[in-house]
Structures are given as C-alpha cells and as structure tokens.
Design an enzyme around this catalytic site. Structure first.
Site, PDB file in Angstrom:
ATOM      1  N   ASP A 177       0.821  -1.198   0.000  1.00  0.00           N
ATOM      2  CA  ASP A 177       0.000   0.000   0.000  1.00  0.00           C
ATOM      3  C   ASP A 177       0.864   1.261   0.000  1.00  0.00           C
ATOM      4  OD1 ASP A 177       0.670   0.709   2.691  1.00  0.00           O
ATOM      5  OD2 ASP A 177      -0.872  -0.625   3.445  1.00  0.00           O
ATOM      6  N   LYS A 178       0.238   2.395  -0.173  1.00  0.00           N
ATOM      7  CA  LYS A 178       0.953   3.662  -0.347  1.00  0.00           C
ATOM      8  C   LYS A 178       1.905   3.959   0.797  1.00  0.00           C
ATOM      9  CE  LYS A 178       0.173   8.644  -0.968  1.00  0.00           C
ATOM     10  NZ  LYS A 178      -0.836   9.725  -1.006  1.00  0.00           N
TER      11      LYS A 178
END
Length: 227
Positions: free
Chosen positions: A98-99
């Site tokens: 994820d980011k």
C-alpha cells in the site's frame, strides 16, 4: 490470452481489441472476453503473431508514498515512476504494497508465474519489519499468531517476534503466508496497535538486502527458481 503471453496488461489488450487491432484466426474481434484456445487458435496484433515473451522478473525497493498501480485515477505518483527511461518490457506488480508501506516489491511479465507467487497455497512466505507505537509483550506476539477477525476475515501471522525496543515503540518481525489487503495493519488494529512504519524485507529466500530506496534490479534464474 494476450496478457498471459506477456505482451501487455489485460487493460492494454482490451484497448487493442476495441481499436480493431486484434485478429483471431484471421478475423477481427471486438470482444475482449472471447475464449481463445492456446495452441489451437491463431492470434495476431497489427498482423504480428504474439509469442510467449521470455520471463522477466525484477525487484524494487518501493519508497513510501507511491501507489502500486500503472495509472492512478487520483493522479498520485506510482511505483512505475521508479522505472522512468529504463526501456523495460511490459511488467506488472506481483502482489502489492500500500501507499504507506515500503520495501521489496516484485514485477514480472509472466502472469501465470506471478499467480503462483501470490497464491497462499503455493507462494513463498513474506517477511516484514514493522514499527509499532508500543512495547510488545509475549501475550501480544502470541495473539498475532493466533489471529483476529477483521471485516469478517480471519487474519493471522505465521510468526511474530520482537526485533528491538525503544522507550515507547518497538520493531517487530512479522511473517505472513498470505497477502490480504492491508493485512498487517488490520491485524494490529484489532489489538489497538498502530503501525508507524512497515517494510517488506523478504519474499521467501529473496531478501531486500542493500538495494537502495527507489532502486531496482533484475532477478537471475537461480533467484526466480528459489521463489
């Protein structure tokens, strides 16, 4: 079938079909979901017949702040910015980070190989170093291995141990056998523990090692076989 041969993504293949550039057995097709029999039906794109591309696998040390996608509808920077001007073939992420997460991320042009790597029943375990907002005790580590329910899913770690502790926070090593969406963050949240930093450091025997942040390198055949 085009994406399975490593010529492009499913999105790219669908675009080529919509543009009338794809023929099956000499006839232009307009249905990207048309069943095709590998080895029996002949596919050509712009008059050229695709052949399976040689497998390419690379590893990236993903920096925090990049999203794992080729194009982002919100205009955010993606992991593909790390490959600018690299003249690489089409490659897709093998799994995701994820980011806010960092570390080892694989890319390949072989969707079938990638599926085996991400399949919990056949793929290698993934190892993460996770900084949390508290000092863990034996009970918390055992609870992470026993697991907890989050949105109807039972999430658990294959193993969890404390690497080092400070005055107010600590680093854990967590090993997963499956890769569900935000699995570690959700698992820790179930025990009211917040993640300060999350780094994937290994996939199976393949370690991130000294690869610098934002840098990438190709895997050799021995490394691919080990996965």
């Amino acid at each position: 079938m085009i994406s399975k041969l490593g010529w492009g993504s499913r999105t790219q293949a669908a675009q080529w079909v919509s543009e009338g550039r794809v023929r099956v057995n000499g006839r232009v097709v307009h249905n990207a979901e048309l069943p095709v029999r590998q080895g029996l039906d002949r596919i050509d794109i712009d008059g050229k017949e695709p052949v399976p591309a040689a497998r390419v696998v690379l590893m990236l040390n993903k920096p925090r702040g990049l999203v794992t996608t080729a194009e982002d509808e919100k205009g955010r920077a993606t992991v593909y910015s790390c490959f600018a001007d690299a003249a690489l073939p089409w490659l897709a992420p093998v799994g995701r980070l994820d980011k806010a997460s960092e570390g080892l991320l694989l890319f390949s042009n072989d969707p079938a190989w990638a599926a085996r790597i991400t399949d919990p029943s056949s793929g290698p375990p993934k190892t993460y170093h996770v900084q949390i907002d508290r000092l863990p005790d034996a009970a918390l580590l055992a609870a992470l291995e026993d697991g907890a329910f989050s949105n109807g899913e039972h999430l658990k770690a294959r193993s969890a141990r404390c690497l080092r502790s400070g005055d107010k926070n600590a680093w854990l090593e967590i090993v997963l056998e499956e890769g569900r969406n935000r699995q570690i963050r959700r698992l820790l949240e179930a025990f009211d523990v917040s993640v300060l930093r999350l780094v994937r450091v290994a996939i199976g025997s393949l370690a991130l090692g000294t690869l610098a942040k934002g840098r990438w390198r190709m895997l050799n055949q021995m490394e691919m076989d080990s996965l």
